[in-house]
Design a protein around this motif. Structure first.
Motif, PDB file in Angstrom:
ATOM      1  N   SER A 114      27.942-110.384 -27.488  1.00  0.00           N
ATOM      2  CA  SER A 114      29.318-110.878 -27.526  1.00  0.00           C
ATOM      3  C   SER A 114      30.005-111.018 -26.176  1.00  0.00           C
ATOM      4  N   SER A 115      29.361-110.538 -25.112  1.00  0.00           N
ATOM      5  CA  SER A 115      30.004-110.634 -23.797  1.00  0.00           C
ATOM      6  C   SER A 115      28.956-110.520 -22.700  1.00  0.00           C
ATOM      7  N   GLY A 116      29.372-110.854 -21.490  1.00  0.00           N
ATOM      8  CA  GLY A 116      28.492-110.693 -20.331  1.00  0.00           C
ATOM      9  C   GLY A 116      28.160-109.235 -20.089  1.00  0.00           C
ATOM     10  N   THR A 117      29.153-108.373 -20.301  1.00  0.00           N
ATOM     11  CA  THR A 117      28.936-106.930 -20.141  1.00  0.00           C
ATOM     12  C   THR A 117      27.807-106.450 -21.047  1.00  0.00           C
ATOM     13  N   GLU A 118      27.850-106.869 -22.309  1.00  0.00           N
ATOM     14  CA  GLU A 118      26.798-106.463 -23.240  1.00  0.00           C
ATOM     15  C   GLU A 118      25.441-107.027 -22.827  1.00  0.00           C
ATOM     16  N   CYS A 142      28.408-107.421  -6.007  1.00  0.00           N
ATOM     17  CA  CYS A 142      28.019-108.080  -7.262  1.00  0.00           C
ATOM     18  C   CYS A 142      28.721-107.377  -8.417  1.00  0.00           C
ATOM     19  N   TYR A 143      29.172-108.158  -9.374  1.00  0.00           N
ATOM     20  CA  TYR A 143      29.817-107.589 -10.563  1.00  0.00           C
ATOM     21  C   TYR A 143      28.951-107.890 -11.769  1.00  0.00           C
ATOM     22  N   HIS A 144      28.722-106.871 -12.579  1.00  0.00           N
ATOM     23  CA  HIS A 144      27.882-107.085 -13.761  1.00  0.00           C
ATOM     24  C   HIS A 144      28.559-106.580 -15.029  1.00  0.00           C
ATOM     25  N   GLY A 145      29.880-106.581 -15.048  1.00  0.00           N
ATOM     26  CA  GLY A 145      30.584-106.125 -16.232  1.00  0.00           C
ATOM     27  C   GLY A 145      31.015-104.676 -16.104  1.00  0.00           C
ATOM     28  N   HIS A 146      31.593-104.139 -17.197  1.00  0.00           N
ATOM     29  CA  HIS A 146      32.277-102.845 -17.074  1.00  0.00           C
ATOM     30  C   HIS A 146      31.557-101.676 -17.748  1.00  0.00           C
ATOM     31  N   ILE A 203      20.795-108.509 -10.004  1.00  0.00           N
ATOM     32  CA  ILE A 203      21.443-109.261  -8.919  1.00  0.00           C
ATOM     33  C   ILE A 203      22.092-110.538  -9.436  1.00  0.00           C
ATOM     34  N   GLU A 204      23.222-110.893  -8.854  1.00  0.00           N
ATOM     35  CA  GLU A 204      23.758-112.241  -9.008  1.00  0.00           C
ATOM     36  C   GLU A 204      23.032-113.082  -7.952  1.00  0.00           C
ATOM     37  N   PRO A 205      22.104-113.950  -8.348  1.00  0.00           N
ATOM     38  CA  PRO A 205      21.337-114.688  -7.342  1.00  0.00           C
ATOM     39  C   PRO A 205      22.214-115.607  -6.492  1.00  0.00           C
ATOM     40  N   GLY A 208      28.991-114.742  -7.054  1.00  0.00           N
ATOM     41  CA  GLY A 208      30.289-115.392  -7.188  1.00  0.00           C
ATOM     42  C   GLY A 208      31.432-114.407  -7.220  1.00  0.00           C
ATOM     43  N   ASN A 209      31.105-113.120  -7.308  1.00  0.00           N
ATOM     44  CA  ASN A 209      32.158-112.129  -7.469  1.00  0.00           C
ATOM     45  C   ASN A 209      32.611-111.490  -6.159  1.00  0.00           C
ATOM     46  N   MET A 210      32.130-112.007  -5.019  1.00  0.00           N
ATOM     47  CA  MET A 210      32.672-111.563  -3.725  1.00  0.00           C
ATOM     48  C   MET A 210      32.934-112.803  -2.872  1.00  0.00           C
ATOM     49  N   PHE A 236      18.083-111.414 -13.218  1.00  0.00           N
ATOM     50  CA  PHE A 236      19.032-112.374 -12.657  1.00  0.00           C
ATOM     51  C   PHE A 236      20.265-112.380 -13.552  1.00  0.00           C
ATOM     52  N   ASP A 237      21.384-111.881 -13.035  1.00  0.00           N
ATOM     53  CA  ASP A 237      22.625-111.950 -13.789  1.00  0.00           C
ATOM     54  C   ASP A 237      23.222-113.334 -13.568  1.00  0.00           C
ATOM     55  N   GLU A 238      23.017-114.190 -14.564  1.00  0.00           N
ATOM     56  CA  GLU A 238      23.516-115.572 -14.479  1.00  0.00           C
ATOM     57  C   GLU A 238      24.726-115.778 -15.392  1.00  0.00           C
ATOM     58  N   VAL A 239      25.465-114.676 -15.628  1.00  0.00           N
ATOM     59  CA  VAL A 239      26.668-114.786 -16.454  1.00  0.00           C
ATOM     60  C   VAL A 239      27.630-115.811 -15.837  1.00  0.00           C
ATOM     61  N   MET A 240      27.692-115.824 -14.510  1.00  0.00           N
ATOM     62  CA  MET A 240      28.600-116.773 -13.878  1.00  0.00           C
ATOM     63  C   MET A 240      27.903-118.076 -13.468  1.00  0.00           C
ATOM     64  N   SER A 241      26.660-117.961 -12.974  1.00  0.00           N
ATOM     65  CA  SER A 241      25.977-119.161 -12.452  1.00  0.00           C
ATOM     66  C   SER A 241      25.253-119.960 -13.542  1.00  0.00           C
ATOM     67  N   GLY A 264      26.574-115.535 -20.058  1.00  0.00           N
ATOM     68  CA  GLY A 264      27.894-115.263 -20.622  1.00  0.00           C
ATOM     69  C   GLY A 264      28.763-116.456 -20.277  1.00  0.00           C
ATOM     70  N   LYS A 265      30.056-116.246 -20.229  1.00  0.00           N
ATOM     71  CA  LYS A 265      30.988-117.277 -19.759  1.00  0.00           C
ATOM     72  C   LYS A 265      30.675-118.700 -20.271  1.00  0.00           C
ATOM     73  N   VAL A 266      30.025-119.534 -19.479  1.00  0.00           N
ATOM     74  CA  VAL A 266      29.821-120.941 -19.866  1.00  0.00           C
ATOM     75  C   VAL A 266      29.119-121.061 -21.224  1.00  0.00           C
TER      76      VAL A 266
HETATM   77  C1  LIG Z   1      32.090-111.890 -15.744  1.00  0.00           C
HETATM   78  C2  LIG Z   1      30.760-111.362 -15.382  1.00  0.00           C
HETATM   79  C3  LIG Z   1      30.131-110.360 -16.151  1.00  0.00           C
HETATM   80  C4  LIG Z   1      30.809-109.703 -17.324  1.00  0.00           C
HETATM   81  O1  LIG Z   1      31.027-110.608 -18.360  1.00  0.00           O
HETATM   82  P1  LIG Z   1      32.151-110.300 -19.468  1.00  0.00           P
HETATM   83  O2  LIG Z   1      31.929-111.373 -20.501  1.00  0.00           O
HETATM   84  O3  LIG Z   1      33.460-110.378 -18.772  1.00  0.00           O
HETATM   85  O4  LIG Z   1      31.862-108.933 -20.015  1.00  0.00           O
HETATM   86  C5  LIG Z   1      28.858-109.968 -15.797  1.00  0.00           C
HETATM   87  N1  LIG Z   1      28.210-110.531 -14.756  1.00  0.00           N
HETATM   88  C6  LIG Z   1      28.777-111.484 -13.990  1.00  0.00           C
HETATM   89  C7  LIG Z   1      27.999-112.080 -12.858  1.00  0.00           C
HETATM   90  C8  LIG Z   1      30.073-111.926 -14.267  1.00  0.00           C
HETATM   91  O5  LIG Z   1      30.627-112.857 -13.476  1.00  0.00           O
END
Ligand SMILES: *Cc1c(COP(=O)(O)O)cnc(C)c1O
Length: 294
Positions: A114-118, A142-146, A203-205, A208-210, A236-241, A264-266
């Motif tokens: 249900s989310s990028g965090t998950e 790098c941000y990978h959720g909470h 890693i965010e390859p 985008g979070n910095m 590869f955390d591609e939640v954003m890319s 996630g996201k897109v």
């Molecule tokens: C936003 C983001 C997450 C977390 O996704 P959420 O849907 O907000 O939980 C994880 N990784 C990256 C790279 C993000 O940009």
């Protein structure tokens, strides 16, 4: 003119901590009170005072077609009329899984969440389950959720086990997270020397979070090489890319490929959807096929 937004913010603060459901929305780093949104339309946002904005944020990434894209809107409304949730499988999930799997060369199966965090949380659990190891490496910036084990900051040393970056996260939960400097090959090598218990690198390859920091080709190749050498997996955390840097995300434009990819996201176009994907061998460890619970 922000009168209505200022009033709305006061009202929100009475029943929602800080008036917002994600800290960044409170405008602390830019000042002022956040505009309360009435509606979005293509590239534009309108707040409740009637101000019009050119929206460069697009819900922090998901809305690559802008607000209220007609095709997406129609598909959502049509689908919603059959019910919102069943707690049982639907053919639509397989259809979406097929589209994603066909797009990427190195993934066979995908699990939706249900989310990028998950997605990142589950990808890490899967990597630990597959390798039987405990430590993970993440990079500063790098941000990978909470999730707990990812809310870490670097300690004083160069390659170092992380300390919690938020109250409420026990140090016991972050002691397995090593924090490295992005694009720093020596630092990364040192991590693998310090721990023989590394399950994965996440890693965010394209970070985008910095701001926007691409990983160097050499750095990603080193990530790949060290993971292979030490029996760790590369996430590869591609939640954003994902579906954004290219149709195949960062994976589509980079030489190095990850073992597990998170989305996630897109992928949700504004709705709460995430996913993680890998080869059928890796995904076979996931319950109910395997023992890793998700
Ligand atoms: C936003 C983001 C997450 C977390 O996704 P959420 O849907 O907000 O939980 C994880 N990784 C990256 C790279 C993000 O940009």
């Amino acid at each position: 003119m922000f009168e209505k937004s200022i009033k709305a913010y006061e009202e929100a603060c009475k029943v929602i901590p800080g008036g917002v459901d994600s800290p960044v929305r409170a405008f602390k780093s830019v000042g002022g009170t956040p505009p309360f949104i009435q509606k979005g339309e293509g590239a534009y946002l309108y707040d409740i005072d009637g101000n019009k904005y050119l929206d460069f944020v697009q819900s922090w990434g998901p809305l690559i077609f802008g607000h209220c894209d007609k095709d997406i809107e129609e598909a959502v409304i049509k689908t919603v009329k059959n019910g919102l949730s069943f707690g049982a499988p639907t053919e639509l999930e397989t259809q979406l899984a097929n589209e994603i799997v066909e797009m990427y060369d190195n993934i066979d199966k995908v699990r939706f969440v249900s989310s990028g965090t998950e997605a990142t949380m589950s990808a890490i659990r899967l990597a630990r389950g597959v390798t039987g190891k405990n430590d993970i490496i993440k990079f500063e910036g790098c941000y990978h959720g909470h999730s707990d084990s990812l809310l870490v900051q670097a300690g004083s040393g160069m390659a170092t086990f992380g300390a919690p970056s938020s109250p409420g996260v026990p140090a016991d939960l972050t002691k397995h997270t090593l924090v490295c400097e992005y694009n720093n090959i020596e630092n990364l090598k040192k991590c693998f020397e310090e721990s023989s218990d590394i399950a994965c690198i996440i890693i965010e390859p394209i970070a985008g979070n910095m701001g926007l920091v691409p990983a160097t080709e050499e750095f990603l190749a080193t990530c790949r090489e060290l993971c292979d050498k030490h029996g760790a997996l590369l996430i590869f955390d591609e939640v954003m890319s994902g579906f954004r840097a290219s149709l195949k995300g960062a994976s589509g434009i980079l030489k190095t490929q990850g073992d597990i990819i998170t989305f996630g996201k897109v992928i949700g176009a504004g709705m709460p959807v995430g996913a993680f994907a890998a080869s059928k061998e890796i995904m076979g460890h996931l319950s109910p096929e395997g023992k890793v619970y998700q």
